[in-house]
Design a protein around this motif. Structure first.
Motif, PDB file in Angstrom:
ATOM      1  N   LYS A 119     -17.811 -28.540 -48.291  1.00 25.82           N
ATOM      2  CA  LYS A 119     -18.396 -27.222 -48.063  1.00 25.82           C
ATOM      3  C   LYS A 119     -17.845 -26.589 -46.789  1.00 25.82           C
ATOM      4  O   LYS A 119     -17.571 -25.392 -46.741  1.00 25.82           O
ATOM      5  CB  LYS A 119     -19.924 -27.330 -47.969  1.00 25.82           C
ATOM      6  N   MET A 120     -17.677 -27.413 -45.748  1.00 21.98           N
ATOM      7  CA  MET A 120     -17.184 -26.895 -44.487  1.00 21.98           C
ATOM      8  C   MET A 120     -15.765 -26.364 -44.616  1.00 21.98           C
ATOM      9  O   MET A 120     -15.407 -25.353 -44.021  1.00 21.98           O
ATOM     10  CB  MET A 120     -17.236 -27.988 -43.415  1.00 21.98           C
TER      11      MET A 120
ATOM     12  N   PRO B 173     -23.016 -26.756 -40.569  1.00 22.18           N
ATOM     13  CA  PRO B 173     -24.046 -27.794 -40.534  1.00 22.18           C
ATOM     14  C   PRO B 173     -25.185 -27.418 -39.586  1.00 22.18           C
ATOM     15  O   PRO B 173     -24.988 -26.702 -38.598  1.00 22.18           O
ATOM     16  CB  PRO B 173     -23.281 -29.030 -40.020  1.00 22.18           C
TER      17      PRO B 173
ATOM     18  N   HIS C 152     -19.307 -23.658 -44.552  1.00 25.49           N
ATOM     19  CA  HIS C 152     -20.678 -24.136 -44.428  1.00 25.49           C
ATOM     20  C   HIS C 152     -20.867 -24.600 -42.992  1.00 25.49           C
ATOM     21  O   HIS C 152     -20.060 -25.368 -42.466  1.00 25.49           O
ATOM     22  CB  HIS C 152     -20.937 -25.291 -45.388  1.00 25.49           C
TER      23      HIS C 152
ATOM     24  N   ALA D 122     -15.754 -25.449 -38.094  1.00 22.33           N
ATOM     25  CA  ALA D 122     -16.374 -25.672 -39.413  1.00 22.33           C
ATOM     26  C   ALA D 122     -15.516 -25.252 -40.602  1.00 22.33           C
ATOM     27  O   ALA D 122     -15.992 -24.596 -41.476  1.00 22.33           O
ATOM     28  CB  ALA D 122     -17.724 -24.969 -39.483  1.00 22.33           C
TER      29      ALA D 122
ATOM     30  N   VAL E 173     -20.767 -32.843 -47.285  1.00 25.55           N
ATOM     31  CA  VAL E 173     -20.687 -31.916 -46.156  1.00 25.55           C
ATOM     32  C   VAL E 173     -19.302 -31.312 -45.974  1.00 25.55           C
ATOM     33  O   VAL E 173     -19.136 -30.095 -45.937  1.00 25.55           O
ATOM     34  CB  VAL E 173     -21.125 -32.621 -44.846  1.00 25.55           C
TER      35      VAL E 173
END
Length: 238
Positions: free
Chosen positions: A100-101, A109, A107, A2, A97
């Motif tokens: 942020k990861m 998910p 982040h 991630a 997504v």
């Protein structure tokens, strides 16, 4: 993880070439499946963890290095850069997504959560850092601790001495074997007490001759992934 993982493994095993795909998640980490035997493989260590090949080991080619595109062109002028052309759907996914990861805070998910076990609470789950290992020993170097230590330190893991530092060109951490005991920064160069310099990801000896760095097995990743792969690993403290 991630999603700051880079590992290069050889698909060659016992004279055969295996083909792989991402087949599952375990502890928030991607698990590979080879199409020939349907065995599952840890994508960090290269070990088969389930199926007919369980216990088999893929060899690591070399730890991957992280370079911004402009830096890569300067370091490797003959390199070809691959630029993807994402679809509208992919661009929306990246904005919502992936950014942020890939950011410093990270982040996770929602689909990762069911695969995860209990967190190792010695560090925050999404801490970025450099994980280093070889058989029997492993250690995590959090980025914030490395910065507090002056972005470079000489450490011993097992019986091996290594220099762990944040490369000024890529701002990514790296660990290399050294014989030195002391170091200091001179601009963007690291000066070692052996007379060597670390400059632009090369070791320059006292005669001015450049040599490749001897990288140790390592991965720039999140704490949750490294601690799950190497439970009970050491952690660099402030």
């Amino acid at each position: 993880m991630a999603c700051n993982t880079g590992i290069s493994l050889s698909p060659q095993l016992d004279g055969k070439t295996l083909e792989f795909r991402v087949a599952a998640l375990l502890n928030g980490l991607a698990v590979m499946e080879d199409l020939q035997t349907r065995s599952y493989w840890d994508h960090v260590t290269g070990e088969a963890i389930h199926g007919p090949m369980r216990g088999a080991q893929l060899s690591q080619i070399t730890p991957l290095r992280y370079y911004p595109a402009q830096r890569a062109v300067l370091r490797f002028p003959e390199a070809q850069l691959a630029l993807s052309r994402p679809s509208v759907r992919q661009r929306v996914l990246q904005r919502m997504v992936l950014r942020k990861m890939l950011g410093n805070e990270g982040h996770l998910p929602f689909m990762f959560e069911p695969s995860m076990g209990k967190d190792d609470e010695r560090r925050p789950r999404m801490d970025l850092g450099l994980g280093v290992w070889w058989p029997g020993v492993s250690r995590f170097y959090p980025m914030d601790v490395l910065r507090q230590r002056g972005s470079a330190l000489i450490d011993t893991l097992g019986e091996r001495r290594m220099l762990v530092f944040v490369d000024p060109g890529s701002t990514a951490p790296v660990a290399v074997h050294v014989d030195a005991h002391e170091h200091h920064w001179n601009g963007d160069e690291l000066v070692l007490d052996t007379g060597d310099l670390i400059r632009d990801m090369r070791r320059v000896d006292p005669k001015g001759v450049g040599h490749p760095l001897e990288l140790v097995p390592q991965i720039f990743t999140r704490w949750y992934g490294f601690s799950a792969t190497f439970p009970g690993c050491d952690v660099l403290e402030r």
